[in-house]
Design a protein around this motif. Structure first.
Motif, mmCIF file in Angstrom:
data_model
loop_
_atom_site.group_PDB
_atom_site.id
_atom_site.type_symbol
_atom_site.label_atom_id
_atom_site.label_comp_id
_atom_site.label_asym_id
_atom_site.label_seq_id
_atom_site.Cartn_x
_atom_site.Cartn_y
_atom_site.Cartn_z
ATOM 1 N N LYS A 1 -61.416 36.125 49.119
ATOM 2 C CA LYS A 1 -62.126 37.296 49.661
ATOM 3 C C LYS A 1 -63.453 36.922 50.316
ATOM 4 C CE LYS A 1 -59.538 40.816 48.298
ATOM 5 N NZ LYS A 1 -59.104 41.039 46.943
ATOM 6 N N LYS A 2 -63.959 37.836 51.150
ATOM 7 C CA LYS A 2 -65.311 37.689 51.691
ATOM 8 C C LYS A 2 -66.299 37.826 50.531
ATOM 9 C CE LYS A 2 -66.277 40.380 55.260
ATOM 10 N NZ LYS A 2 -66.421 40.737 56.691
ATOM 11 N N ALA A 3 -67.466 37.166 50.668
ATOM 12 C CA ALA A 3 -68.435 37.145 49.568
ATOM 13 C C ALA A 3 -68.815 38.556 49.093
ATOM 14 C CB ALA A 3 -69.673 36.377 50.000
ATOM 15 N N ILE A 4 -69.081 39.460 50.022
ATOM 16 C CA ILE A 4 -69.527 40.799 49.626
ATOM 17 C C ILE A 4 -68.396 41.576 48.945
ATOM 18 C CG2 ILE A 4 -69.140 41.835 51.938
ATOM 19 C CD1 ILE A 4 -72.004 42.769 49.499
ATOM 20 N N GLY B 1 -62.926 32.722 53.768
ATOM 21 C CA GLY B 1 -63.620 33.959 53.414
ATOM 22 C C GLY B 1 -65.091 33.730 53.114
ATOM 23 N N SER B 2 -65.467 32.497 52.827
ATOM 24 C CA SER B 2 -66.864 32.226 52.470
ATOM 25 C C SER B 2 -67.757 32.226 53.715
ATOM 26 C CB SER B 2 -66.974 30.913 51.694
ATOM 27 O OG SER B 2 -66.625 29.822 52.503
ATOM 28 N N GLY C 1 -66.096 34.015 56.773
ATOM 29 C CA GLY C 1 -65.962 35.416 56.374
ATOM 30 C C GLY C 1 -67.033 36.331 56.932
ATOM 31 N N ASP C 2 -68.195 35.769 57.320
ATOM 32 C CA ASP C 2 -69.273 36.601 57.871
ATOM 33 C C ASP C 2 -69.235 36.650 59.403
ATOM 34 O OD1 ASP C 2 -69.935 33.907 57.994
ATOM 35 O OD2 ASP C 2 -72.029 34.175 57.424
ATOM 36 N N GLU D 1 -66.002 39.083 63.992
ATOM 37 C CA GLU D 1 -64.596 39.464 64.259
ATOM 38 C C GLU D 1 -63.785 39.675 62.984
ATOM 39 O OE1 GLU D 1 -62.105 37.615 67.258
ATOM 40 O OE2 GLU D 1 -63.911 36.865 68.223
ATOM 41 N N VAL D 2 -64.357 39.248 61.857
ATOM 42 C CA VAL D 2 -63.631 39.410 60.586
ATOM 43 C C VAL D 2 -64.133 40.693 59.926
ATOM 44 C CG1 VAL D 2 -63.007 38.334 58.385
ATOM 45 C CG2 VAL D 2 -63.451 36.898 60.394
ATOM 46 N N LYS D 3 -63.514 41.803 60.340
ATOM 47 C CA LYS D 3 -63.968 43.109 59.832
ATOM 48 C C LYS D 3 -63.636 43.224 58.348
ATOM 49 C CE LYS D 3 -65.027 44.701 64.038
ATOM 50 N NZ LYS D 3 -66.057 43.773 64.512
ATOM 51 N N LYS D 4 -62.409 42.851 57.997
ATOM 52 C CA LYS D 4 -61.969 42.931 56.598
ATOM 53 C C LYS D 4 -61.509 41.555 56.151
ATOM 54 C CE LYS D 4 -60.166 47.619 56.276
ATOM 55 N NZ LYS D 4 -58.868 48.311 56.387
ATOM 56 N N GLY D 5 -61.764 41.224 54.889
ATOM 57 C CA GLY D 5 -61.327 39.929 54.360
ATOM 58 C C GLY D 5 -59.837 39.916 54.069
#
Ligand SMILES: O=P(O)(O)OC[C@@H](O)CO
Ligand SMILES: [Mg+2]
Length: 238
Positions: A61-64, A125-126, A151-152, A155-159
């Motif tokens: 997943k993305k960090a947030i 994702g990181s 991940g930040d 263009e990567v709206k959702k992880g």
């Protein structure tokens, strides 16, 4: 009597792959253990435990998004926002991430694909800041990547499991690449789903602790990258 020669039988080709996307944490790099260690320490301060089932949900997943999951699922929402949780982790990660080592088989596979002109890239994702810390000892391997999507990236709206990151990674190769000709290497269940949602093939190299039901969507499951047979995917043989 002359000895009869048994002809060599090649395995059937699973797909015709022209481009490869690598996940980073837990796939190219042995870095998931550092994220786990830091999470355990922070939760421990609040008398909470960090269990494997939560770790599995966070993988890829993305960090947030990961921070939101931890705060909500461990009941920390009253004392900490996901943003503060991320800040808490940062100082410890700054110390640990530069010590990250490569996973087994990475050097051989990445160098082989690069030497044979197969365009390769990273989709993680990181965030970009962590990519820099984790890869600082491994410049040679990562210089072989055509590009890196973190991940930040805007263009990567959702992880993962959203296909966003793999579709962005595909767009950044030269020319137009059909997702069916792209092979993704992943360790995370969310990453397997993201690759399939992007219409790509996916080889999974899971943490051995993952329950088998997490493996079923992958096109192939390997114990390590050193078991990968490029020929099975129409890629140049070692
Ligand atoms: O997408 P990857 O590179 O696995 O990284 C995201 C996350 O698993 C880090 O804990
Ligand atoms: Mg991963």
């Amino acid at each position: 009597m002359a000895e009869e020669r048994v002809p060599e039988i090649s395995p059937p080709i699973r797909a015709t792959i022209t481009h490869v996307i690598f996940d980073l944490d837990g796939l190219l790099l042995d870095s998931e253990k550092f994220y786990t260690e830091v999470q355990k320490k922070i939760l421990g301060r609040f008398g909470k435990t960090f269990d494997w089932s939560l770790k599995v949900k966070m993988l890829g997943k993305k960090a947030i998004e990961s921070a939101r999951l931890v705060v909500e699922e461990t009941g920390l929402s009253d004392v900490m926002t996901p943003e503060v949780y991320l800040e808490e982790k940062e100082e410890m990660l700054q110390q640990l991430l530069p010590t990250t080592e490569l996973m087994l088989g990475v050097k051989q596979l990445v160098s082989h694909l690069h030497a044979n002109g197969i365009p390769i890239c990273v989709a993680t994702g990181s965030p970009a800041s962590h990519f820099k810390l984790k890869t600082q000892k491994h410049g040679e391997i990562f210089s072989m990547m055509h590009h890196v999507v973190t991940g930040d990236d805007p263009e990567v709206k959702k992880g993962k499991p959203s296909p966003d990151i793999f579709l962005a990674a595909a767009r950044r190769f030269e020319g137009t690449v059909d997702p069916r000709n792209i092979l993704v290497f992943e360790d995370a269940p969310s990453g397997i789903a993201a690759a399939k949602n992007a219409g790509m093939s996916v080889v999974m190299v899971p943490d051995p602790r993952l329950d088998v039901y997490h493996l079923k969507e992958a096109d192939q499951v390997l114990s390590s990258l050193s078991d990968f047979m490029p020929m099975e995917w129409g890629l140049p043989t070692f």
